[in-house]
Design an enzyme around this catalytic site. Sequence first.
Site, PDB file in Angstrom:
ATOM      1  N   ASP A 368       0.827  -1.200   0.000  1.00  0.00           N
ATOM      2  CA  ASP A 368       0.000   0.000   0.000  1.00  0.00           C
ATOM      3  C   ASP A 368       0.867   1.259   0.000  1.00  0.00           C
ATOM      4  O   ASP A 368       0.606   2.217  -0.738  1.00  0.00           O
ATOM      5  CB  ASP A 368      -0.920  -0.015   1.228  1.00  0.00           C
ATOM      6  CG  ASP A 368      -2.360   0.252   0.848  1.00  0.00           C
ATOM      7  OD1 ASP A 368      -2.684   0.198  -0.350  1.00  0.00           O
ATOM      8  OD2 ASP A 368      -3.180   0.510   1.751  1.00  0.00           O
ATOM      9  N   ASP A 432      -8.889  -2.765   2.234  1.00  0.00           N
ATOM     10  CA  ASP A 432      -8.685  -2.114   3.522  1.00  0.00           C
ATOM     11  C   ASP A 432      -9.651  -2.635   4.582  1.00  0.00           C
ATOM     12  O   ASP A 432      -9.507  -2.308   5.767  1.00  0.00           O
ATOM     13  CB  ASP A 432      -8.857  -0.600   3.373  1.00  0.00           C
ATOM     14  CG  ASP A 432      -7.853  -0.004   2.398  1.00  0.00           C
ATOM     15  OD1 ASP A 432      -6.731  -0.532   2.329  1.00  0.00           O
ATOM     16  OD2 ASP A 432      -8.209   0.955   1.686  1.00  0.00           O
TER      17      ASP A 432
END
Length: 560
Positions: A368, A432
């Site tokens: 990420d 997420d």
Amino acid sequence: MAQTLVSCILFIAVFCYRINKVHGEDGVIYSRQSTHTADWGDHFCISFDPQFHPLPEEKSQATVYSLVDLSSDHGCFNSSAYSNDTKVKDSVVGVARGVCTFSEKAMMAQRYGAAGILIVSTQKVYPRANQTSDYDTVKIIVASISETDYADILREGPSIDVIMISPKTSRFDPCTIVIFLLAMFCISVGGYWAGTSSVQGAKKPKSSSKKSTRSGEDNRSDDAEDDEDLDITIPKVIIFFIMVCAFLVLLYFFYEYLVYVVIGMFCLAGTVGLYSCLEPLWDRIPWTSRLPENRIPILSHRPLYRNILLGLLCMGVAIFWGVQRNESYAWVIQDILGAAFCVNILKTLKLPNLKICVVLMVLLFFYDIFFVFITPYITSSGESIMVKVATGGSSSGSSSGEQIPMVFKVPRLGSSPMKVCGLPYSLLGFGDIIVPGLLVSYNYRFDVRTGGRCLYFVSTVIAYGLGLIATFCALYLMEKGQPALLYLVPFTLITTFVIGCIRGEAGALWSGVTKQEIYKKKDSSSPETIQADGAAKPEDQTSNCSSSSAGSESELLRKK
């Protein structure tokens, strides 16, 4: 150890803030024919650097400029577009991007008395100075606009007036509350469901799935309950990680083609997820008729008519979204399908131990960060691969107009130029939710099996919520897309390790608790279960995380 981890995450956050510091702002340009005195017509997105010249916040404060189109030229020092016959004084000049720096284009326009320069680009770009001293030299407006928007402005007529403003952006957008509630719902429900279904599947005899079902029951055979025994190893996690990275890069370069593959996958995953989530409620319908005996492989188990109807309804919802996905209301259906997809993944995919959780989460933690914060320094256009893919586009610009559906999206409610600049929605990726959710579901299963009374589960859910709040705070401070796992992974993992160390269960958490270790005495006459460390524990002290199911399971063990 906890202090070291906290220090590391703070260092990474500060470092990423510095390298991702905004070098420009988004604004809005309005246009109209010079001969008209009516209200301003269409408005378009521009990007500008306020260090050259700021823009007013209100239309009433804006200065009206004539637009001079020199977009066939780059407007550099050696440009032949400027001449004494070119009336650019007190006007905004449109020039093409390329060949020379933004500062050089601005100095050339300023030399001939222009009030501002509008750089026409195929990609979104924030114009900034070549060196710090250029900010002291250039005193005019320096902004950029996309080719398509600039072409639309020129269609107004041969003589065009423009105004440019930077609307005041609200620091808080109420839509983030909806995003927060959606994420917390998926994490909590998915984790809880994973724990209860895992325990029920572990306590049910294997032979029960082979018995013929009675006429009034669904023949599900509990195969789904055995998914905990999936052979998930560290090499497989690494291979999965490499595939995810490769697919994201392919999406960046071939977005116009692969986006339709992702849309099809989302429709299929949404159908399966919605069916799985609605099936427990749907089974309460007193309709037990089955399909007649047949030789069709997919229908050979004679499914119930009600389940066939449910499958068709779920498929219809997904197809309806696929057809209407660009409508203003489609985000509601997308979020419903997305929530069902996330919950289904969390209750179905059960990681065997904390070691696998840590490897997966740490890999995706750096994934990420790299694709959000580091890739702008690698790509030729200075774009973040993750943000560009999530918001729809590629390095060459997206012509499909499609967006990746693997995100929760809620329309922005506050006043912001981002509504005009292609980001009318607040987004949160499914990853997420699913990645930290796998840890939450593992912790809940550990709670139920070891009598933890929901300590790990509740603590990790709270930690996830705090991590999400930290993500939103960073989003408002940086005004840039954030890698949510940068905050969610440390919050949830540190919480799990701290509680495990305090309770002396870190070893059991790390290695995992198997069915055999916990239920190896389930056929004995003594109604007791085994803790993770091998100590016996009376059945009446088993975790009360799911009291209703725990009672029935205890009774089942006593009968055995």
